[in-house]
Motif scaffolding. Structure first.
Motif, PDB file in Angstrom:
ATOM      1  N   ASP A  94       1.052  -1.238  -0.004  1.00 31.00           N
ATOM      2  CA  ASP A  94       0.014  -0.017   0.065  1.00 31.00           C
ATOM      3  C   ASP A  94       0.834   1.322  -0.023  1.00 31.00           C
ATOM      4  O   ASP A  94       2.208   1.072  -0.102  1.00 31.00           O
ATOM      5  N   LYS A 144       0.585 -15.079   0.890  1.00 31.36           N
ATOM      6  CA  LYS A 144      -0.688 -15.445   0.124  1.00 31.36           C
ATOM      7  C   LYS A 144      -0.595 -15.198  -1.380  1.00 31.36           C
ATOM      8  O   LYS A 144      -1.444 -15.853  -1.931  1.00 31.36           O
ATOM      9  N   TRP A 145       0.452 -14.697  -1.776  1.00 33.19           N
ATOM     10  CA  TRP A 145       0.255 -14.430  -3.141  1.00 33.19           C
ATOM     11  C   TRP A 145       0.734 -15.603  -4.031  1.00 33.19           C
ATOM     12  O   TRP A 145       0.606 -15.868  -5.046  1.00 33.19           O
ATOM     13  N   LYS A 180       3.194  -1.280   3.411  1.00 34.05           N
ATOM     14  CA  LYS A 180       2.828  -2.501   4.095  1.00 34.05           C
ATOM     15  C   LYS A 180       2.000  -3.431   3.139  1.00 34.05           C
ATOM     16  O   LYS A 180       1.332  -2.864   2.285  1.00 34.05           O
ATOM     17  N   PRO A 181       2.187  -4.820   3.310  1.00 32.02           N
ATOM     18  CA  PRO A 181       1.462  -5.759   2.611  1.00 32.02           C
ATOM     19  C   PRO A 181      -0.149  -5.271   2.321  1.00 32.02           C
ATOM     20  O   PRO A 181      -0.723  -5.026   3.330  1.00 32.02           O
ATOM     21  N   LYS A 182      -0.641  -5.279   1.213  1.00 38.23           N
ATOM     22  CA  LYS A 182      -2.119  -5.046   0.893  1.00 38.23           C
ATOM     23  C   LYS A 182      -2.753  -6.349   1.599  1.00 38.23           C
ATOM     24  O   LYS A 182      -2.323  -7.349   1.486  1.00 38.23           O
ATOM     25  N   THR A 183      -4.012  -5.824   2.139  1.00 31.61           N
ATOM     26  CA  THR A 183      -4.944  -6.665   2.614  1.00 31.61           C
ATOM     27  C   THR A 183      -6.105  -6.972   1.543  1.00 31.61           C
ATOM     28  O   THR A 183      -6.444  -8.377   1.280  1.00 31.61           O
ATOM     29  N   ALA A 184      -6.427  -6.243   0.568  1.00 33.39           N
ATOM     30  CA  ALA A 184      -7.216  -6.469  -0.466  1.00 33.39           C
ATOM     31  C   ALA A 184      -6.767  -6.998  -1.703  1.00 33.39           C
ATOM     32  O   ALA A 184      -5.747  -6.210  -2.221  1.00 33.39           O
ATOM     33  N   THR A 185      -6.828  -8.146  -2.085  1.00 29.80           N
ATOM     34  CA  THR A 185      -5.977  -8.992  -3.097  1.00 29.80           C
ATOM     35  C   THR A 185      -6.878  -9.352  -4.254  1.00 29.80           C
ATOM     36  O   THR A 185      -6.410  -9.902  -5.259  1.00 29.80           O
ATOM     37  N   HIS A 186      -8.091  -9.354  -4.111  1.00 34.15           N
ATOM     38  CA  HIS A 186      -9.141  -9.886  -5.235  1.00 34.15           C
ATOM     39  C   HIS A 186     -10.007  -8.868  -6.079  1.00 34.15           C
ATOM     40  O   HIS A 186     -10.875  -9.214  -6.839  1.00 34.15           O
ATOM     41  N   HIS A 223      -2.399 -17.054  -4.897  1.00 37.21           N
ATOM     42  CA  HIS A 223      -3.245 -16.124  -5.506  1.00 37.21           C
ATOM     43  C   HIS A 223      -3.163 -16.373  -7.171  1.00 37.21           C
ATOM     44  O   HIS A 223      -2.141 -16.671  -7.586  1.00 37.21           O
ATOM     45  N   ASP A 256       3.959 -12.356   5.370  1.00 43.88           N
ATOM     46  CA  ASP A 256       2.674 -11.492   5.312  1.00 43.88           C
ATOM     47  C   ASP A 256       2.594 -11.509   3.675  1.00 43.88           C
ATOM     48  O   ASP A 256       1.424 -10.931   3.193  1.00 43.88           O
TER      49      ASP A 256
END
Length: 546
Positions: free
Chosen positions: A148, A202-203, A152-158, A206, A199
């Motif tokens: 962001d 998760k990718w 910091k790692p983004k939380t919204a990924t979709h 994805h 963190d």
């Protein structure tokens, strides 16, 4: 020195990019092609899906540029000059995102002071310019999709925007793949970075990154199709340069030469701070901005340095350049902090910057002037000339165009004779001859190492024609590798290559009559394979045995 702030950094970066762009246009237009550029030249005349030792994008771009500017030095080099301006801006954007705008300015400024970047990558007809641009563009989009505004790692990924950004990453990495095989280190570096950051793992689950890989693979299809038709020769060749398929023995002197060469190409006072930032990034790798830069930088740096322990990469000190490029980002931030720190830190950093600017500007100016005019040979201090030149050929002569070859061809009527082709016994000299004649005459490299030249002219269709061979003290090779293909080989008067009207280099000229299949098999020479209507490389299939 004007203070660089958040409010003026972008403006001054654009001014810097614009000034250096015009300087490089002048350098590109008025300095001659080096041996590598001349060797690559014919590929820009003959479009293909891919080429022997490089992917096709820089050939394609210069093909378009030649249509616009004509068959000249600037036409061939303009894509590199333009792309490096884009590379500088992408470096600014990435440094601004990770740190601040002032860091972006200083990252761009120091990169433009580094010898290997400011001329070799930024001006020359080589695959590095598109690689660097699309490498950084890919990294910038990936940083935006993963982090962001506060990094910091983004939380919204979709979201739809996320998938669109990953598609853009795929396109950019596909174009990087079409530029140079180094892109494998970008893929691997990003994967390691994501896999080692809790963190960001998760990718790995994805769909976006895998969509990007599929898109990049589709872009790479021309390379794969061409190699499938040519016995995967590009990958065999590049693998051999890394020492695959060879007996391994350690050569510490090659390793030390590589490190020294990298330092010299970057300039030692720029190289040392970059290496310091590499170690700093390792220590701070758990911070995403440092970890991202570290993992993308470290792989090409380590691989192309360590491999010199057993493989002689000679003077290819620029192969580590993508790794160093990433380190200009934290270095830009370190410079900004020094300038904003104590008076002593700021004073020392300003002196370092002034010295670097002065050295780079003066050195490039003097070398460019000497390359064009050769003035140092005649007006420089004689003891320095003797020390660096002696009785040998001035190495800077390789950076001028051997236009005297075309003059001789025109005088003898060879240029307009459709039954005369030309050649040499070294790939690099064949390239210089080819550029001097602007590709107007078919050309053949009579060597076991013709590289890309073997795929651009087919000797099979030149049978029973005459040939003019150019040599540079290559008499033994002419006897061994040229004479068997002709009825008669006659040495003629030398071609004298001049610079500013002064003789600098003598090239030998041989007129060879009736090109034909030699009596003795020479399957070690690709030209022999081709004249027998066989591919230049790969397993030999003798038509007489069928």
């Amino acid at each position: 020195m004007k203070k660089i702030t958040e409010s003026n950094a972008a403006r001054y970066t654009l001014i810097l990019i614009l000034i250096t762009l015009f300087i490089r246009i002048w350098i590109a237009a008025y300095t001659g092609l080096g041996i590598g550029e001349s060797y690559y030249f014919r590929g820009a005349l003959k479009l293909d899906l891919s080429y022997f030792d490089q992917p096709p994008l820089f050939f394609w771009l210069s093909w378009v540029s030649l249509k616009i500017f004509g068959l000249n030095n600037l036409g061939l080099r303009f894509p590199a000059v333009l792309l490096f301006a884009g590379t500088s801006w992408m470096l600014f954007l990435l440094a601004r995102k990770f740190f601040n705008a002032a860091a972006g300015f200083w990252a761009v400024a120091v990169m433009n002071l580094s010898a290997v970047f400011t001329v070799a990558i930024a001006c020359w007809f080589q695959p590095d310019a598109p690689l660097m641009f699309f490498w950084l563009a890919s990294a910038y989009i990936m940083a935006n999709v993963m982090f962001d505004a506060q990094n910091k790692p983004k939380t919204a990924t979709h979201s739809g925007m996320v998938y669109l950004q990953w598609a853009l990453v795929g396109i950019l990495m596909g174009l990087a793949t079409l530029s140079k095989y180094h892109v494998v280190f970008l893929f691997a570096g990003v994967f390691i970075f994501v896999a080692t950051n809790r963190d960001l793992r998760k990718w790995l689950l994805h769909p976006g990154p895998y969509m990007a890989i599929i898109i990049a693979f589709l872009f790479a299809l021309p390379i794969l199709l061409w190699n499938a038709d040519n016995d995967w020769v590009s990958f065999v060749f590049q693998g051999s340069r890394a020492g695959s398929g060879q007996e391994t023995s350690l050569h510490p002197e090659w390793f030390l030469r590589s490190i020294a060469g990298q330092a010299l190409w970057l300039l030692p006072w720029v190289w040392y701070p970059l290496v310091r930032e590499l170690f700093k990034s390792w220590k701070l790798r758990q911070q995403p901005v440092y970890g991202f830069n570290f993992w993308i930088a470290i792989l090409p740096l380590v691989f192309f340095t360590v491999v010199t322990l057993w493989s002689n990469l000679q003077y290819h000190f620029h192969w580590q350049a993508p790794g160093y490029m990433m380190l200009f980002i934290p270095l830009g931030y370190a410079i900004d902090k020094k300038l904003s720190g104590t008076a002593a830190e700021g004073r020392g950093t300003r002196r370092w910057i002034r010295f670097s600017v002065g050295f780079t500007v003066i050195t490039i100016g003097v070398l460019s002037l000497h390359m064009v005019t050769g003035f140092w040979q005649f007006y420089g201090p004689k003891w320095i000339v003797k020390q660096f030149h002696g009785d040998n050929v001035d190495p800077t002569i390789q950076g001028i165009d051997y236009s005297d070859i075309q003059t001789r061809f025109e005088k003898e009527g060879w240029l307009n004779n459709p039954k005369v082709f030309t050649g040499a016994t070294r790939w690099w000299l064949t390239g210089k001859v080819d550029w001097a004649l602007k590709g107007q005459v078919p050309i053949v490299c009579f060597s076991d190492d013709p590289r890309n030249l073997a795929f651009l002219v087919d000797p099979y269709f030149l049978q029973h024609e005459d040939c003019v061979i150019i040599g540079q003290e290559h008499e033994e090779s002419v006897v061994a590798d040229v004479k068997p293909f002709f009825d008669e080989v006659t040495q003629l008067k030398d071609i004298v290559v001049t610079r500013s009207g002064r003789p600098e280099l003598h090239l030998q000229v041989y007129y060879c009559k009736n090109f034909h299949v030699p009596d003795k098999k020479r399957i070690d020479l690709p030209v022999y394979r081709q004249i027998r209507n066989r591919p230049p490389f790969g397993v030999w299939h003798d038509p007489d045995d069928e």
